[in-house]
Design a protein around this motif. Structure first.
Motif, PDB file in Angstrom:
ATOM      1  N   MET A 193       0.834  -1.210   0.000  1.00 52.50           N
ATOM      2  CA  MET A 193       0.000   0.000   0.000  1.00 52.50           C
ATOM      3  C   MET A 193       0.869   1.260   0.000  1.00 52.50           C
ATOM      4  N   ASN A 194       1.992   1.219   0.772  1.00 53.07           N
ATOM      5  CA  ASN A 194       2.844   2.397   0.890  1.00 53.07           C
ATOM      6  C   ASN A 194       3.491   2.807  -0.421  1.00 53.07           C
ATOM      7  N   ASP A 195       3.757   1.813  -1.286  1.00 54.55           N
ATOM      8  CA  ASP A 195       4.366   2.184  -2.562  1.00 54.55           C
ATOM      9  C   ASP A 195       3.323   2.233  -3.677  1.00 54.55           C
ATOM     10  N   CYS A 196       2.069   2.384  -3.293  1.00 52.29           N
ATOM     11  CA  CYS A 196       0.992   2.482  -4.294  1.00 52.29           C
ATOM     12  C   CYS A 196       1.075   3.833  -5.014  1.00 52.29           C
ATOM     13  N   ILE A 197       1.190   3.747  -6.334  1.00 57.05           N
ATOM     14  CA  ILE A 197       1.381   4.962  -7.132  1.00 57.05           C
ATOM     15  C   ILE A 197       0.176   5.907  -7.027  1.00 57.05           C
ATOM     16  N   PHE A 198      -1.038   5.352  -6.947  1.00 54.89           N
ATOM     17  CA  PHE A 198      -2.218   6.220  -6.875  1.00 54.89           C
ATOM     18  C   PHE A 198      -2.375   6.829  -5.475  1.00 54.89           C
ATOM     19  N   CYS A 199      -1.930   6.116  -4.433  1.00 57.02           N
ATOM     20  CA  CYS A 199      -1.879   6.751  -3.104  1.00 57.02           C
ATOM     21  C   CYS A 199      -0.914   7.928  -3.136  1.00 57.02           C
ATOM     22  N   LYS A 200       0.203   7.735  -3.817  1.00 55.64           N
ATOM     23  CA  LYS A 200       1.197   8.822  -3.889  1.00 55.64           C
ATOM     24  C   LYS A 200       0.630  10.021  -4.649  1.00 55.64           C
ATOM     25  N   ILE A 201      -0.105   9.760  -5.717  1.00 57.79           N
ATOM     26  CA  ILE A 201      -0.742  10.864  -6.456  1.00 57.79           C
ATOM     27  C   ILE A 201      -1.759  11.559  -5.554  1.00 57.79           C
ATOM     28  N   SER A 202      -2.546  10.781  -4.810  1.00 59.34           N
ATOM     29  CA  SER A 202      -3.594  11.418  -3.997  1.00 59.34           C
ATOM     30  C   SER A 202      -2.999  12.221  -2.842  1.00 59.34           C
ATOM     31  N   LYS A 203      -1.801  11.861  -2.414  1.00 58.64           N
ATOM     32  CA  LYS A 203      -1.136  12.632  -1.340  1.00 58.64           C
ATOM     33  C   LYS A 203      -0.272  13.760  -1.895  1.00 58.64           C
ATOM     34  N   GLY A 204      -0.211  13.878  -3.219  1.00 62.56           N
ATOM     35  CA  GLY A 204       0.600  14.923  -3.840  1.00 62.56           C
ATOM     36  C   GLY A 204       2.085  14.615  -3.835  1.00 62.56           C
ATOM     37  N   GLU A 205       2.428  13.341  -3.595  1.00 61.40           N
ATOM     38  CA  GLU A 205       3.854  12.973  -3.526  1.00 61.40           C
ATOM     39  C   GLU A 205       4.470  12.771  -4.906  1.00 61.40           C
ATOM     40  N   ILE A 206       3.613  12.444  -5.872  1.00 59.09           N
ATOM     41  CA  ILE A 206       4.087  12.462  -7.262  1.00 59.09           C
ATOM     42  C   ILE A 206       3.062  13.236  -8.091  1.00 59.09           C
ATOM     43  N   PRO A 207       3.537  13.916  -9.130  1.00 58.46           N
ATOM     44  CA  PRO A 207       2.648  14.818  -9.854  1.00 58.46           C
ATOM     45  C   PRO A 207       1.641  14.088 -10.749  1.00 58.46           C
ATOM     46  N   ALA A 208       0.528  14.737 -10.944  1.00 57.15           N
ATOM     47  CA  ALA A 208      -0.473  14.270 -11.902  1.00 57.15           C
ATOM     48  C   ALA A 208      -1.227  15.500 -12.385  1.00 57.15           C
ATOM     49  N   ASP A 209      -1.857  15.344 -13.529  1.00 56.20           N
ATOM     50  CA  ASP A 209      -2.639  16.428 -14.104  1.00 56.20           C
ATOM     51  C   ASP A 209      -4.060  16.328 -13.521  1.00 56.20           C
ATOM     52  N   ILE A 210      -4.243  16.966 -12.376  1.00 51.84           N
ATOM     53  CA  ILE A 210      -5.475  16.800 -11.595  1.00 51.84           C
ATOM     54  C   ILE A 210      -6.600  17.660 -12.179  1.00 51.84           C
ATOM     55  N   VAL A 211      -7.744  17.027 -12.422  1.00 53.17           N
ATOM     56  CA  VAL A 211      -8.890  17.762 -12.967  1.00 53.17           C
ATOM     57  C   VAL A 211      -9.974  17.983 -11.915  1.00 53.17           C
ATOM     58  N   TYR A 212      -9.919  17.225 -10.828  1.00 54.30           N
ATOM     59  CA  TYR A 212     -10.892  17.406  -9.745  1.00 54.30           C
ATOM     60  C   TYR A 212     -10.311  16.828  -8.465  1.00 54.30           C
ATOM     61  N   GLU A 213     -10.582  17.500  -7.358  1.00 53.96           N
ATOM     62  CA  GLU A 213     -10.143  16.960  -6.072  1.00 53.96           C
ATOM     63  C   GLU A 213     -11.043  17.472  -4.963  1.00 53.96           C
ATOM     64  N   ASP A 214     -11.385  16.588  -4.045  1.00 50.40           N
ATOM     65  CA  ASP A 214     -12.023  17.013  -2.802  1.00 50.40           C
ATOM     66  C   ASP A 214     -11.467  16.141  -1.683  1.00 50.40           C
ATOM     67  N   GLU A 215     -12.111  16.134  -0.541  1.00 48.93           N
ATOM     68  CA  GLU A 215     -11.517  15.422   0.602  1.00 48.93           C
ATOM     69  C   GLU A 215     -11.533  13.899   0.431  1.00 48.93           C
ATOM     70  N   LYS A 216     -12.401  13.401  -0.441  1.00 52.03           N
ATOM     71  CA  LYS A 216     -12.546  11.939  -0.569  1.00 52.03           C
ATOM     72  C   LYS A 216     -12.040  11.370  -1.883  1.00 52.03           C
ATOM     73  N   VAL A 217     -12.011  12.206  -2.903  1.00 57.32           N
ATOM     74  CA  VAL A 217     -11.826  11.737  -4.272  1.00 57.32           C
ATOM     75  C   VAL A 217     -10.817  12.606  -4.999  1.00 57.32           C
ATOM     76  N   ILE A 218     -10.099  11.988  -5.919  1.00 53.24           N
ATOM     77  CA  ILE A 218      -9.247  12.773  -6.814  1.00 53.24           C
ATOM     78  C   ILE A 218      -9.402  12.205  -8.221  1.00 53.24           C
ATOM     79  N   ALA A 219      -9.351  13.092  -9.207  1.00 51.25           N
ATOM     80  CA  ALA A 219      -9.460  12.665 -10.609  1.00 51.25           C
ATOM     81  C   ALA A 219      -8.343  13.348 -11.389  1.00 51.25           C
ATOM     82  N   PHE A 220      -7.689  12.556 -12.225  1.00 52.14           N
ATOM     83  CA  PHE A 220      -6.541  13.087 -12.964  1.00 52.14           C
ATOM     84  C   PHE A 220      -6.470  12.429 -14.334  1.00 52.14           C
TER      85      PHE A 220
END
Ligand code: 5GP
Ligand code: ZN
Length: 114
Positions: free
Chosen positions: A1-28
């Motif tokens: 889980m710790n090296d999950c790429i999508f967890c890293k995107i949701s925590k802002g640890e790796i970049p993504a082209d984010i089109v929507y974000e709130d406290e529960k969901v992120i879309a990129f």
């Protein structure tokens, strides 16, 4: 889980082209877009796949499906139509083990999938 790429995107640890974000969901935007609009909608909570949804997650999954048409509207594909895809497991073609829903649109999509 710790090296999950999508967890890293949701925590802002790796970049993504984010089109929507709130406290529960992120879309990129998907790195390898298969259509003019190809967004991945994910819960920030790590859930490995559709097979791993638990009773406590049902509200979150409903929330995601409530957001998707709103996101489609924001992306300009609500009226023209779109497809929501979940690939689950090996035969389903899942390559990232953090549940995600592909939101595809902007062109006429073929059926059936390969
Ligand atoms: P799956 O094959 O698991 O249904 O979908 C995974 C998707 O994630 C693929 O469409 C792939 O292009 C996308 N993807 C994989 N790694 C990354 C990444 O680091 N950033 C983004 N934006 N998309 C990714
Ligand atoms: Zn994860």
């Amino acid at each position: 889980m710790n090296d999950c790429i999508f967890c890293k995107i949701s925590k802002g640890e790796i970049p993504a082209d984010i089109v929507y974000e709130d406290e529960k969901v992120i879309a990129f935007n998907d790195l390898q877009a298969q259509a003019p609009t190809h967004v991945l909608v994910i819960p920030k909570k790590h859930i490995a796949s559709l097979n791993d949804i638990e009773e406590d997650d049902l509200e979150l999954i409903s929330y995601i499906f409530d957001r998707i048409p709103k996101l489609a509207s924001k992306l300009g594909i609500k009226k023209s139509g779109y497809r929501v895809v979940n690939n689950c497991g090996s035969d389903g073609g899942q390559s990232v083990n953090h549940i995600h829903f592909h939101l595809l649109g902007g062109r006429s999509l073929q059926w059936p999938p390969g």
